[in-house]
Structures are given as C-alpha cells and as structure tokens.
Design a protein around this motif. Structure first.
Motif: not given
Lengths: 332, 332
Positions: B311-327
């Motif tokens: 959750q990003y404040e009131t929003l649910r971001p795309f790919l929420a909860g998924q672990t990506l290999r880059w940041r």
C-alpha cells in the motif's frame, strides 16, 4: 397480459449452505418447480450421506414452497456400487476440472483417468454434467475444452452429456453434432458480453465464470435459444456471494440472478417475438432430456412493470435497479 | 551490479491534482528526469493559462527533486495563434475520443471535424498524442481505431503522431508502415493479459483502459520493445485512483505503476537478456522522436531484491507485495 408456466426448471443452480442457503433458496422456489443443485460446496457433495443432508437442508430452506432439488454428486472416481446406490437420488454427476472455478480444487486433474467412472455413468444411464473450461486464456477456455466434450460424446455415445453454461458460438455448433449432448444456457450470458464487465467502469457484479464473451458469441447463443433448439435448457448458474466478497480486491466470480430469472427471460423472448417458446426453454427441453416428471407446479407471470431491488439482504441481484416489463405474480 | 540510466523519461503519465498530485509526483520524480503529463483533469487542461498553473503545481509537488513535466494540451479546435503561443511550452496535444476513458467527456465526437487543427499541428511541427480506441467491443477497440491512425498518418505525412499505450499486435504492425508514427507502451501491458484481470479472482487493481489483451498481443508488444524498435517509447500510463474508487461497485480504470517502473522494466529486459536496450526504451527513443534535451539527470538501479509495498498511502501499487530483483538506489 398473463403467462402461466407449467413446471419451470432451473437446470443449474448454486444454493450454498446455512445462512446463504436460507436467504437464496426462497428466490428459486418462488419461480421454479425445481432446480439442478450444484455440489461444489466448501466440502464437495461427493457422498450419498452428504447429499441427503444437503437435500434436507434445501427443502427446509424452501420453507413450505414446493420445490424439487435435483441433486448432483461431485465427480470423482466412483465404484459401480456407489453409483447404483445413488442413482435414484441424483440427476447426474457434476464434473469440474480442478481449480477452474469457485470451490473446484478437488476436481479432475487428469482427464485420462476418468474413463472408468464415465463408462459406469453411460452403463447406468446417469447423466454427466460438465463445467467445460481449460486453464488457458480466459476468452478461449471454453473453446479449448470442446475437444474434451467431443471425446466424451464419441467415446461414450449413450452417455447423456450436458455442457453447462455454454458461452460460445462454437459450443452451440458442437451441440448439433452429437445427439447425446445437451447444454444449459444462463440468463446473463444471453444478455451481457465482456463489454458489460470491463468495457466501462469495472462491474464486479457481472464477473462470472465462464466470463461473458463477445457479441458474436452472445448472438449465437441467443439465436439457438430463441429458435428453440431442443437440447438447450435453461440453467441460471445463479451464484450468490456476499457483497464484500464481490467488491474487495480479488473478488469472487458469480452472478446472483435468481430473483429476476423468469421476468427477464419473458422480456427477452417477448422482444424476440417468440414468447410461446419460453416454456420449452425453461421446462420442456429439460424434462425431455433428463426424463423428468416433476410434481405439478404453476408459476404465473404478469406483464406489468417491476423494478428489481438494488439489494437483496447482503446480495446485489443481477439487473439491480432496472425496470423489467414482467413480474412474478403470487397467487394464494 | 549497478545500472545508471541517463535521463529516463516516462512519456505518458497521469499526475492528477491537489492531494493526489502531492502524493504521486515524488514517485515519478524519484525515477525519471521528466514525463509527459496527461491533460485529462476533471476540468481539462485546454488553455495556456491552466497549463501553466498545472505545471507550477507539478513542480511544486516534486519538492526539490529535478523533474521536467512535458505538458500537453487537451485536444479541441485551436486557432493558429493559440498554438503558436503555446508551442514552446508544450510537447504536444493529447486527443481523446469523447467518453472513451477517465475524464474524456469533452473529447472528440466527430473525427471529420478535426482536420483543420491537425493541419495546424503538422504545419507548426507540434506532435499529436492520441488515445486510440473506438467505442466498440472492448477487446477490439484499439484494432478498430487503427484506421483513424492510418488516415492521420497518410493525410498528414509530416505530423508526428503518437499512438498512446498500444496493446495489440496490429498496432505494432502499423508502426512499421509509417515513419511519422511513434507509440508508447506501458509496463503493465508488457506484463499482463486479460487473464490477470478476470482469469482468476477479479483484480480491480489491474483494470485499465485500454484493457490488457491476449497473450499473442502481449508477445508482439514484448518482441518489438525488447528488439529495440526505434519508435517505441516507454510511457507508464500510471494512473492513481484511491482504493475505494478501485474496489467499489463500478470501479475506475487505471494501474498505479509509478513506484515500480524502472525496477520492473530492468527485470523484464534482463530476463530477455537485453538489459543494454533498456536505456533506449526509457530515454533515447523518446529524445529522438520528440527532439528533447532534458536537463541532465542520472537514475541509479542496483540489482538487489526489493519487495513492493502493499500500500502506498491510499493507493495500491502495481505488483504490490511482489519481490523484484532490482531497486532504485538513492544517492545523496
């Protein structure tokens, strides 16, 4: 104007259990003489013991309104003895591919291994009802499954096979190739396409499995149903989910159409100028295919405007808020 | 492993207004040197005065992080003088067919009447950015619109025309027929199909316009993007809606992808073994097509696991909860 239907039947119905059963069963009993009860409860109905308990619960929930629950057993490998014992108490077995829809996890994973049980069904003249979808791309799942129907129809030519809730032009075509194959069609698949689900704002209430398809598919369904195809039977697939499960992130599939079925069907048939065929679709075709003799029950419709409730307890019914031209008339 | 991107650009971005703008603008400014700002606010950005106020609000919302908002004017009939006055402050005009998506009611109703303004754009060398969908069946809207693109590309051969957020194999093919046509592609249309939206439980967070299409379409997009097609530009179409508007009955279209864009793209390009082409897709192609010279800005990625916030404040971001290999790596 009045319309009296003799023994209307809903050949594909989800009644759930407990509070939900108590809530929705009267909707079906108010409009139908009987219905084919789906066995995909949280714990599937896959034994005669569970089936009897479920039938008793259904009759109890109908609260005095005459309604015949035509029971189905959840498909698994069954012995001849089990099927012989069950035969007089069921209308057929319902087969789900594993994981394909709500509460189908214990369904069939390997179609190469169902032959023995299906052969028994053919031998014992027990119909096989099938949720026909693969796990492929959502718009192609039914079309991809047609080869399984084809294999079943050809390998077991005396088996009465029902393609449940068909949604595609190709399924309609397949129907004409095999005399031993029938199919149910829902109200909502006669009315909506994918456009209604995701074409404007997203409409969780219209999200169902199989997903509504293209205008071409809907047209093929309508044409076949309205022309009176003798092996097309009405089955609502009415499937209640409480609203919070329909509108949360990741919401459940199912259209709750039970409260509006006969009025909406009467309107559809009337608009197509073939109201005289409605009784065939909602009763005669099923009675012939399944060789049913339901206890006599009449349901009366009157041609008078009726606005569908926005909310039925915790449920939002199909066509909520819309005004239909027919309503069910209660006679004392 | 590290990856430094020079001037990454998001060529299709919804930043909204007020609280929402303040919330989401920093997500884009953290990953991009600039972005093409969509003008479909509740009151469309269709005058230089509104455009200037909106740009000021965006710069304010970026809170010190350097970010160039490439402004667009909402397409309507414009006089030559208006366009001359606006030319140096805009990257192009954005055309919406009326009613086709969020806040597009004042868009184009009659394509026969847009010729004069489009001729001015061609003459003044102002790009035309188009949301290319008809009001037809949801899966065919983009394909049906291709004839409008074709007409524009042929009637105005010097016009720089951008097909926004393309989703179909046929749009990719059209790109090769006209040198004056470019296109943006979103992250989500490279990753999902209609299956992800309605194939399992319903996923309101993945509901967007244009709707995600078939596996075949996604494959065509991926191939063209990963092969480095020189007129395919990255445009996220990140479009925030507060959660209650995404999950109520009749919920709004839009995927909020801003927080995950570069990490997810890096992963996609790395999996296809063409990480070296990422900079072309997220920067060079757009700089060449639009002839941009953004102020210099580097964005650093590091190859380290990163789990996307639920959750990003009131929003649910795309790919929420998924672990990506880059940041994204913040450097002081």
């Amino acid at each position: 104007m009045h319309l009296t239907l003799e023994n209307p039947l809903d050949m594909h119905l989800h009644l759930r259990e407990r509070e939900m059963l108590a809530l929705v069963a009267p909707c079906s009993a108010a409009q139908f003489a009987g219905g084919v009860i789906m066995p995909n409860l949280v714990q599937p109905v896959d034994s005669l013991e569970r089936l009897r308990a479920y039938r008793a619960a259904i009759l109890d929930a109908c609260a005095g309104e005459p309604f015949t629950p035509y029971m189905t057993l959840f498909f698994r490998s069954y012995h001849r003895e089990e099927l012989l014992a069950a035969r007089d108490e069921i209308i057929g077995l319902k087969l789900y591919p594993a994981g394909i829809t709500t509460q189908s996890e214990s369904g069939v994973r390997d179609f190469d291994r169902i032959g023995d049980t299906v052969a028994l069904l053919e031998d014992l003249d027990i119909p096989l009802l099938v949720h026909g979808e693969t796990d492929g791309f959502v718009m192609e799942r039914e079309r991809e499954f047609l080869r399984v129907y084809q294999w079943l129809a050809e390998t077991f030519p005396r088996l009465r096979l029902v393609m449940e809730h068909i949604t595609t032009a190709e399924a309609v075509e397949l129907l004409d190739r095999y005399d031993n194959v029938g199919a149910t069609v829902t109200l909502h698949h006669l009315l909506i396409t994918l456009d209604d689900v995701v074409g404007g704002l997203l409409q969780p209430d219209l999200f169902c499995k199989p997903i509504a398809k293209t205008p071409r598919d809907r047209e093929a369904l309508r044409q076949a149903v309205l022309a009176g195809h003798p092996r097309l039977m009405f089955g609502s697939d009415s499937a209640p989910h409480p609203r919070h499960k329909k509108e949360c992130c990741g919401c459940a599939a199912g259209v709750f159409s039970a409260p509006v079925l006969l009025p909406a069907l009467a309107q559809l048939f009337e608009e197509a100028d073939c109201l005289e065929r409605l009784a065939d679709f909602v009763s005669h075709h099923a009675r012939r295919f399944y060789r049913l003799r339901p206890p006599h029950k009449q349901v009366h419709l009157v041609r008078a405007p009726w606005t569908v409730m926005e909310q039925y307890e915790t449920l939002r019914p199909f066509l909520a808020g819309q005004t239909l031209r027919w309503r069910v008339e209660k006679r004392p």
